[in-house]
Design a protein around this motif. Structure first.
Motif, PDB file in Angstrom:
ATOM      1  N   PHE A  63       3.542 -10.023   6.167  1.00 57.26           N
ATOM      2  CA  PHE A  63       4.468  -8.988   5.713  1.00 57.26           C
ATOM      3  C   PHE A  63       3.712  -7.883   4.997  1.00 57.26           C
ATOM      4  N   VAL A  64       4.374  -6.746   4.857  1.00 56.74           N
ATOM      5  CA  VAL A  64       3.836  -5.636   4.074  1.00 56.74           C
ATOM      6  C   VAL A  64       4.919  -5.138   3.130  1.00 56.74           C
ATOM      7  N   CYS A  65       4.510  -4.730   1.957  1.00 54.60           N
ATOM      8  CA  CYS A  65       5.418  -4.113   0.989  1.00 54.60           C
ATOM      9  C   CYS A  65       5.188  -2.608   1.036  1.00 54.60           C
ATOM     10  N   ARG A  66       6.255  -1.873   1.315  1.00 51.88           N
ATOM     11  CA  ARG A  66       6.134  -0.435   1.480  1.00 51.88           C
ATOM     12  C   ARG A  66       7.090   0.290   0.540  1.00 51.88           C
ATOM     13  N   TYR A  98       0.838  -1.197   0.000  1.00 51.30           N
ATOM     14  CA  TYR A  98       0.000   0.000   0.000  1.00 51.30           C
ATOM     15  C   TYR A  98       0.873   1.247   0.000  1.00 51.30           C
ATOM     16  N   SER A  99       0.281   2.341  -0.467  1.00 48.61           N
ATOM     17  CA  SER A  99       1.012   3.605  -0.547  1.00 48.61           C
ATOM     18  C   SER A  99       0.385   4.676   0.344  1.00 48.61           C
ATOM     19  N   SER A 100      -0.861   5.085   0.076  1.00 47.61           N
ATOM     20  CA  SER A 100      -1.479   6.155   0.859  1.00 47.61           C
ATOM     21  C   SER A 100      -2.173   5.640   2.114  1.00 47.61           C
ATOM     22  N   TRP A 101      -2.725   4.422   2.065  1.00 45.77           N
ATOM     23  CA  TRP A 101      -3.409   3.844   3.225  1.00 45.77           C
ATOM     24  C   TRP A 101      -2.416   3.489   4.323  1.00 45.77           C
ATOM     25  N   ARG A 102      -2.835   3.592   5.600  1.00 42.96           N
ATOM     26  CA  ARG A 102      -2.043   3.138   6.733  1.00 42.96           C
ATOM     27  C   ARG A 102      -2.954   2.387   7.692  1.00 42.96           C
ATOM     28  N   PRO A 103      -2.521   1.239   8.195  1.00 44.98           N
ATOM     29  CA  PRO A 103      -3.329   0.527   9.191  1.00 44.98           C
ATOM     30  C   PRO A 103      -3.329   1.303  10.504  1.00 44.98           C
ATOM     31  N   VAL A 110      18.960   3.454  -1.211  1.00 41.81           N
ATOM     32  CA  VAL A 110      19.773   2.948  -0.099  1.00 41.81           C
ATOM     33  C   VAL A 110      19.742   3.922   1.068  1.00 41.81           C
ATOM     34  N   ALA A 111      19.907   5.216   0.781  1.00 40.14           N
ATOM     35  CA  ALA A 111      19.914   6.214   1.854  1.00 40.14           C
ATOM     36  C   ALA A 111      18.597   6.200   2.628  1.00 40.14           C
ATOM     37  N   MET A 112      17.481   6.156   1.909  1.00 47.04           N
ATOM     38  CA  MET A 112      16.178   6.171   2.566  1.00 47.04           C
ATOM     39  C   MET A 112      15.925   4.870   3.318  1.00 47.04           C
ATOM     40  N   ALA A 113      16.317   3.755   2.724  1.00 44.27           N
ATOM     41  CA  ALA A 113      16.095   2.463   3.368  1.00 44.27           C
ATOM     42  C   ALA A 113      16.902   2.342   4.656  1.00 44.27           C
ATOM     43  N   VAL A 114      18.178   2.741   4.615  1.00 46.80           N
ATOM     44  CA  VAL A 114      19.013   2.681   5.817  1.00 46.80           C
ATOM     45  C   VAL A 114      18.405   3.532   6.928  1.00 46.80           C
ATOM     46  N   ALA A 115      17.903   4.708   6.588  1.00 51.40           N
ATOM     47  CA  ALA A 115      17.298   5.596   7.585  1.00 51.40           C
ATOM     48  C   ALA A 115      16.032   5.008   8.191  1.00 51.40           C
ATOM     49  N   CYS A 116      15.433   4.018   7.514  1.00 51.29           N
ATOM     50  CA  CYS A 116      14.232   3.357   8.026  1.00 51.29           C
ATOM     51  C   CYS A 116      14.541   2.068   8.774  1.00 51.29           C
ATOM     52  N   GLY A 117      15.820   1.730   8.900  1.00 51.07           N
ATOM     53  CA  GLY A 117      16.193   0.522   9.626  1.00 51.07           C
ATOM     54  C   GLY A 117      16.461  -0.691   8.778  1.00 51.07           C
ATOM     55  N   TRP A 118      16.525  -0.493   7.461  1.00 46.29           N
ATOM     56  CA  TRP A 118      16.780  -1.594   6.511  1.00 46.29           C
ATOM     57  C   TRP A 118      18.121  -2.252   6.782  1.00 46.29           C
ATOM     58  N   SER A 170       4.463  11.419   0.267  1.00 43.51           N
ATOM     59  CA  SER A 170       3.678  10.927   1.401  1.00 43.51           C
ATOM     60  C   SER A 170       3.565   9.406   1.437  1.00 43.51           C
ATOM     61  N   LYS A 171       3.878   8.735   0.335  1.00 50.91           N
ATOM     62  CA  LYS A 171       3.767   7.275   0.334  1.00 50.91           C
ATOM     63  C   LYS A 171       4.995   6.593   0.933  1.00 50.91           C
ATOM     64  N   ASN A 172       6.041   7.368   1.234  1.00 49.50           N
ATOM     65  CA  ASN A 172       7.304   6.780   1.671  1.00 49.50           C
ATOM     66  C   ASN A 172       7.197   6.102   3.039  1.00 49.50           C
ATOM     67  N   LEU A 173       7.887   4.990   3.170  1.00 48.01           N
ATOM     68  CA  LEU A 173       8.090   4.352   4.464  1.00 48.01           C
ATOM     69  C   LEU A 173       8.895   5.289   5.360  1.00 48.01           C
ATOM     70  N   THR A 174       8.575   5.315   6.637  1.00 45.04           N
ATOM     71  CA  THR A 174       9.326   6.103   7.614  1.00 45.04           C
ATOM     72  C   THR A 174       9.874   5.191   8.699  1.00 45.04           C
ATOM     73  N   LEU A 175      10.834   5.705   9.453  1.00 43.21           N
ATOM     74  CA  LEU A 175      11.376   4.941  10.568  1.00 43.21           C
ATOM     75  C   LEU A 175      10.300   4.621  11.590  1.00 43.21           C
ATOM     76  N   GLN A 176       9.468   5.604  11.935  1.00 46.98           N
ATOM     77  CA  GLN A 176       8.417   5.376  12.922  1.00 46.98           C
ATOM     78  C   GLN A 176       7.475   4.260  12.473  1.00 46.98           C
ATOM     79  N   GLU A 177       7.129   4.273  11.181  1.00 52.17           N
ATOM     80  CA  GLU A 177       6.242   3.231  10.661  1.00 52.17           C
ATOM     81  C   GLU A 177       6.918   1.870  10.694  1.00 52.17           C
ATOM     82  N   ALA A 178       8.188   1.824  10.295  1.00 49.58           N
ATOM     83  CA  ALA A 178       8.920   0.555  10.304  1.00 49.58           C
ATOM     84  C   ALA A 178       9.029  -0.009  11.711  1.00 49.58           C
ATOM     85  N   GLN A 179       9.247   0.859  12.680  1.00 51.25           N
ATOM     86  CA  GLN A 179       9.317   0.402  14.069  1.00 51.25           C
ATOM     87  C   GLN A 179       7.969  -0.136  14.543  1.00 51.25           C
ATOM     88  N   GLU A 180       6.899   0.529  14.144  1.00 52.85           N
ATOM     89  CA  GLU A 180       5.568   0.070  14.537  1.00 52.85           C
ATOM     90  C   GLU A 180       5.256  -1.287  13.908  1.00 52.85           C
TER      91      GLU A 180
END
Length: 309
Positions: free
Chosen positions: A25-28, A9-14, A78-86, A36-46
């Protein structure tokens, strides 16, 4: 078939874990900064706290491009993924979300491969594109739902298949075709077999003064992806040390993305002292940093290494 199912999903959030109770699993998405569709660290942690694995898909226009675009997309991804905990070494799927002649995306793949190891590159799109990129050495395939595109519903070489869309159009349905489909969680847990090595331990774990020391050398593209060993205490890593080999070239400029921090920073060519640069990780980042991505932006042919200790 692994039996694992997922949503992308892109715009929707559980709003709660209950809304993801049917999937493993989820594909983000990752894309240009500020989308606004980007994965964030806070979301990845949740998602991790809910026990869900994450799969990353890079998508901007969904049209690929030339070699320069591929390289730029890979660096940004890579930069964005690493910042999200990848965790370094997990795949990033790059979306070509339309019916194309796969050969038109060869240059784009070559650009991706100047930044990322081919084993980390995944194709999201039609079956024919996945098959072609796999023949070039790409490690992963994510078959889009539109099986009327070239290659049809051929799942050969795919780890994930998109199978439909929910009635409310909030998300698409996915199914994992193999046990390791590229999933990860914040903290380093993955769907890969536990015996898969990520880094080489260089220090003596019994040495109280150096409880953990890990290192990696740059590849032929001037890239280092270094992850702390799974299960280790991230607070044990205090210092990043960078070295370059002056026998093979001049001092490189390096872009450094320290996982779970505020963003990239740069080591300039004139910042080195005696072919060495030392960075002490700020206290506020030591509990959460567990990976670092380093990319040479000048003098890319000069080999360098990174040690975390």
């Amino acid at each position: 078939m692994s039996g694992s199912s997922g949503y992308d999903y892109s715009s929707w959030r559980p709003s709660s874990a209950k809304e993801l109770s049917d999937v493993q699993f989820v594909c983000r998405y990752l894309s240009n900064e500020g989308n606004s569709k980007n994965l964030t660290l806070q979301e990845a942690q949740e998602l991790t706290s809910w026990g869900k694995f994450i799969v990353c898909v890079w998508e901007t226009s969904g049209k690929g491009g030339n070699k320069a675009q591929g390289a730029a997309d890979a660096i940004a991804a890579v930069a964005m993924a690493v910042a999200c905990g990848w965790p370094a070494g997990r795949p990033i799927y790059f979306a070509i979300d339309e019916d194309v002649d796969p050969a038109t995306q060869d240059d784009y793949f070559d650009g991706l491969a100047t930044v990322l190891p081919k084993s980390v590159i995944g194709a999201y799109g039609e079956a024919a594109l996945i098959e072609r990129w796999r023949s070039f050495g790409a490690g992963w395939g994510f078959l889009a739902e539109s099986t009327g595109w070239e290659g049809g519903d051929n799942i050969s070489g795919c780890q994930i298949q998109q199978t439909g869309t929910d009635p409310s159009n909030n998300y698409d349905y996915d199914i994992a075709l193999v046990s390791d489909y590229g999933g990860w969680q914040v903290g380093g847990k993955t769907t890969a077999p536990v015996s898969t090595p990520v880094v080489t331990t260089a220090g003596d774990s019994s040495n109280e003064d150096d409880p953990m020391a890990i290192q990696a050398k740059s590849d032929s593209t001037g890239l280092v992806l270094l992850q702390w060993p799974q299960g280790s205490n991230p607070a044990a890593v205090h210092v990043l040390q960078f070295y370059y080999d002056g026998a093979f070239g001049n001092a490189p400029a390096l872009r450094v993305d320290l996982g779970l921090t505020t963003g990239p920073w740069v080591i300039e060519e004139n910042d080195w002292t005696g072919q060495r640069f030392v960075y002490e990780i700020p206290d506020q980042f030591r509990q959460t940093a567990f990976a670092v991505s380093v990319k040479a932006t000048s003098n890319t042919g000069t080999p360098f290494s990174v040690m975390a200790s």
